[in-house]
Design an enzyme around this catalytic site. Sequence first.
Site, PDB file in Angstrom:
ATOM      1  N   ASP A   1      48.049  34.352  49.574  1.00  0.00           N
ATOM      2  CA  ASP A   1      47.898  35.589  48.809  1.00  0.00           C
ATOM      3  C   ASP A   1      48.337  35.272  47.383  1.00  0.00           C
ATOM      4  O   ASP A   1      49.527  35.053  47.128  1.00  0.00           O
ATOM      5  CB  ASP A   1      48.785  36.678  49.426  1.00  0.00           C
ATOM      6  CG  ASP A   1      48.690  37.994  48.658  1.00  0.00           C
ATOM      7  OD1 ASP A   1      48.137  38.005  47.541  1.00  0.00           O
ATOM      8  OD2 ASP A   1      49.181  39.011  49.191  1.00  0.00           O
ATOM      9  N   VAL A   2      47.381  35.235  46.459  1.00  0.00           N
ATOM     10  CA  VAL A   2      47.709  34.786  45.097  1.00  0.00           C
ATOM     11  C   VAL A   2      48.634  35.752  44.364  1.00  0.00           C
ATOM     12  O   VAL A   2      49.235  35.381  43.356  1.00  0.00           O
ATOM     13  CB  VAL A   2      46.434  34.549  44.242  1.00  0.00           C
ATOM     14  CG1 VAL A   2      45.595  33.406  44.797  1.00  0.00           C
ATOM     15  CG2 VAL A   2      45.598  35.826  44.098  1.00  0.00           C
TER      16      VAL A   2
ATOM     17  N   ASN B   1      39.460  32.458  41.144  1.00  0.00           N
ATOM     18  CA  ASN B   1      38.357  33.391  41.307  1.00  0.00           C
ATOM     19  C   ASN B   1      38.741  34.622  42.144  1.00  0.00           C
ATOM     20  O   ASN B   1      38.032  35.626  42.112  1.00  0.00           O
ATOM     21  CB  ASN B   1      37.207  32.600  41.972  1.00  0.00           C
ATOM     22  CG  ASN B   1      36.195  33.468  42.657  1.00  0.00           C
ATOM     23  OD1 ASN B   1      35.344  34.057  42.010  1.00  0.00           O
ATOM     24  ND2 ASN B   1      36.278  33.571  43.987  1.00  0.00           N
TER      25      ASN B   1
ATOM     26  N   TYR C   1      40.601  47.794  36.532  1.00  0.00           N
ATOM     27  CA  TYR C   1      39.831  46.548  36.692  1.00  0.00           C
ATOM     28  C   TYR C   1      39.508  45.943  35.323  1.00  0.00           C
ATOM     29  O   TYR C   1      39.709  44.746  35.092  1.00  0.00           O
ATOM     30  CB  TYR C   1      38.554  46.841  37.481  1.00  0.00           C
ATOM     31  CG  TYR C   1      37.707  45.615  37.750  1.00  0.00           C
ATOM     32  CD1 TYR C   1      38.078  44.686  38.720  1.00  0.00           C
ATOM     33  CD2 TYR C   1      36.534  45.387  37.030  1.00  0.00           C
ATOM     34  CE1 TYR C   1      37.299  43.555  38.958  1.00  0.00           C
ATOM     35  CE2 TYR C   1      35.758  44.260  37.268  1.00  0.00           C
ATOM     36  CZ  TYR C   1      36.146  43.347  38.236  1.00  0.00           C
ATOM     37  OH  TYR C   1      35.374  42.223  38.466  1.00  0.00           O
TER      38      TYR C   1
ATOM     39  N   LYS D   1      40.835  42.317  33.659  1.00  0.00           N
ATOM     40  CA  LYS D   1      39.937  41.222  33.277  1.00  0.00           C
ATOM     41  C   LYS D   1      40.079  40.887  31.790  1.00  0.00           C
ATOM     42  O   LYS D   1      40.003  39.707  31.409  1.00  0.00           O
ATOM     43  CB  LYS D   1      38.495  41.585  33.634  1.00  0.00           C
ATOM     44  CG  LYS D   1      38.255  41.650  35.148  1.00  0.00           C
ATOM     45  CD  LYS D   1      38.563  40.326  35.835  1.00  0.00           C
ATOM     46  CE  LYS D   1      38.175  40.286  37.290  1.00  0.00           C
ATOM     47  NZ  LYS D   1      38.403  38.985  37.925  1.00  0.00           N
TER      48      LYS D   1
ATOM     49  N   THR E   1      26.762  40.110  44.697  1.00  0.00           N
ATOM     50  CA  THR E   1      27.707  40.206  45.821  1.00  0.00           C
ATOM     51  C   THR E   1      27.953  41.706  46.028  1.00  0.00           C
ATOM     52  O   THR E   1      27.636  42.510  45.143  1.00  0.00           O
ATOM     53  CB  THR E   1      29.058  39.511  45.516  1.00  0.00           C
ATOM     54  OG1 THR E   1      29.854  40.398  44.710  1.00  0.00           O
ATOM     55  CG2 THR E   1      28.886  38.186  44.801  1.00  0.00           C
TER      56      THR E   1
HETATM   57  P1  NAP Z   1      34.266  38.940  46.793  1.00  0.00           P
HETATM   58  O1  NAP Z   1      33.101  38.458  47.564  1.00  0.00           O
HETATM   59  O2  NAP Z   1      34.950  40.204  47.203  1.00  0.00           O
HETATM   60  O3  NAP Z   1      35.333  37.768  46.679  1.00  0.00           O
HETATM   61  C1  NAP Z   1      36.643  37.994  46.275  1.00  0.00           C
HETATM   62  C2  NAP Z   1      37.518  37.013  47.001  1.00  0.00           C
HETATM   63  O4  NAP Z   1      38.880  37.145  46.559  1.00  0.00           O
HETATM   64  C3  NAP Z   1      37.523  37.222  48.503  1.00  0.00           C
HETATM   65  O5  NAP Z   1      37.204  35.989  49.125  1.00  0.00           O
HETATM   66  C4  NAP Z   1      38.950  37.650  48.823  1.00  0.00           C
HETATM   67  O6  NAP Z   1      39.336  37.098  50.078  1.00  0.00           O
HETATM   68  C5  NAP Z   1      39.730  37.021  47.685  1.00  0.00           C
HETATM   69  N1  NAP Z   1      40.995  37.715  47.429  1.00  0.00           N
HETATM   70  C6  NAP Z   1      41.169  39.027  47.145  1.00  0.00           C
HETATM   71  N2  NAP Z   1      42.479  39.296  47.011  1.00  0.00           N
HETATM   72  C7  NAP Z   1      43.133  38.114  47.212  1.00  0.00           C
HETATM   73  C8  NAP Z   1      44.490  37.746  47.212  1.00  0.00           C
HETATM   74  N3  NAP Z   1      45.483  38.639  46.984  1.00  0.00           N
HETATM   75  N4  NAP Z   1      44.810  36.449  47.450  1.00  0.00           N
HETATM   76  C9  NAP Z   1      43.836  35.528  47.701  1.00  0.00           C
HETATM   77  N5  NAP Z   1      42.534  35.831  47.720  1.00  0.00           N
HETATM   78  C10 NAP Z   1      42.184  37.115  47.486  1.00  0.00           C
HETATM   79  O7  NAP Z   1      33.846  39.203  45.270  1.00  0.00           O
HETATM   80  P2  NAP Z   1      32.983  38.331  44.232  1.00  0.00           P
HETATM   81  O8  NAP Z   1      31.947  39.239  43.724  1.00  0.00           O
HETATM   82  O9  NAP Z   1      32.636  37.018  44.774  1.00  0.00           O
HETATM   83  O10 NAP Z   1      34.079  38.174  43.070  1.00  0.00           O
HETATM   84  C11 NAP Z   1      34.725  36.959  42.761  1.00  0.00           C
HETATM   85  C12 NAP Z   1      35.356  37.105  41.374  1.00  0.00           C
HETATM   86  O11 NAP Z   1      34.332  37.398  40.419  1.00  0.00           O
HETATM   87  C13 NAP Z   1      36.369  38.255  41.264  1.00  0.00           C
HETATM   88  O12 NAP Z   1      37.451  37.850  40.452  1.00  0.00           O
HETATM   89  C14 NAP Z   1      35.573  39.346  40.555  1.00  0.00           C
HETATM   90  O13 NAP Z   1      36.396  40.248  39.844  1.00  0.00           O
HETATM   91  C15 NAP Z   1      34.707  38.507  39.634  1.00  0.00           C
HETATM   92  N6  NAP Z   1      33.487  39.195  39.169  1.00  0.00           N
HETATM   93  C16 NAP Z   1      32.557  39.630  40.067  1.00  0.00           C
HETATM   94  C17 NAP Z   1      31.415  40.285  39.593  1.00  0.00           C
HETATM   95  C18 NAP Z   1      30.332  40.789  40.523  1.00  0.00           C
HETATM   96  O14 NAP Z   1      29.464  41.558  40.067  1.00  0.00           O
HETATM   97  N7  NAP Z   1      30.331  40.403  41.776  1.00  0.00           N
HETATM   98  C19 NAP Z   1      31.257  40.495  38.208  1.00  0.00           C
HETATM   99  C20 NAP Z   1      32.225  40.036  37.332  1.00  0.00           C
HETATM  100  C21 NAP Z   1      33.348  39.374  37.820  1.00  0.00           C
HETATM  101  P3  NAP Z   1      40.422  37.797  51.041  1.00  0.00           P
HETATM  102  O15 NAP Z   1      40.205  39.279  50.948  1.00  0.00           O
HETATM  103  O16 NAP Z   1      40.155  37.206  52.369  1.00  0.00           O
HETATM  104  O17 NAP Z   1      41.751  37.370  50.532  1.00  0.00           O
END
Ligand code: NAP
Length: 249
Positions: A60-61, A87, A154, A158, A189
Amino acid sequence: MRFDSKIVLITGGAGGIGRATAHAFAREGALVVLAGRDEAALAAAVKEIGSDRADHVVADVADPASAAGMVEAVAGRHGGLHVAVNNAGIFSAAGPVADIDPAAWNAVLAVNLTGVFLSMKHEIAHMRAHGGGAIVNVSSNIGAHGRRPGLAAYAASKAAVSVLTRTAALDHVADGVRVNAVSPGATDTPMSLLPGESHAERAERMRTSAPSGRVSETGEVAETILWLASGASSHVVGHDLVVDGGVTA
Ligand code: NAP
């Protein structure tokens, strides 16, 4: 093979962008270690990539001891850490500022900002002591524009990641550690779906609102991360590279 025999840690490695990034690094010869809280999801992602190319660590980061243990486990098991992709993140539509529950605010900042700080703290300490490395933090284009009502926590988390990236880069460039960020816009996603929105509705929203007319593919974000972590960007330091099809151009 741009990352032959490199050890790469990816937090949130079982999620959408993290998993695509893990596949891309593994294809380029890296041994990837996926970190997250859900062991079953991590194990499934490792199986998909191949256990000869991937490993996982439950962490847990947002928890200081867990973030320290994550880096220790990677270096201890695999003998080093060359690249880290911070990430892990959570999305929260916590509502208008006057209505945000302070606990919801703290929960978002704890993962999205403090999680990146804690991860970098230990990654950089290891890299500094072992010949350097490269770090890519995953921010978001909302940190630059903030134009999404109801997403203050959020967006603020960021924006802070993007600034933290610059300062950390300057703190540690002389230690041989290169720190950069990538700022995706809406990416394919579940995180980019509005509450109750279908994939078709999201496609229509993007068609009418994004200059490119679509969301980013996870592979497009992954390739940008790989470039920032590779020798091809060896003099790129403290940069925040936007991948959003022109939304913030
Ligand atoms: P995602 O599929 O929900 O992936 C997020 C990951 O973070 C999950 O694998 C989750 O795994 C992990 N996580 C959450 N809380 C955590 C914690 N406390 N410790 C360790 N791991 C944790 O979302 P994604 O869309 O791939 O997003 C990845 C990154 O891209 C994020 O930082 C997001 O803000 C950024 N982003 C996404 C978008 C978009 O449109 N998708 C746009 C801009 C930026 P667990 O819950 O199993 O821990």
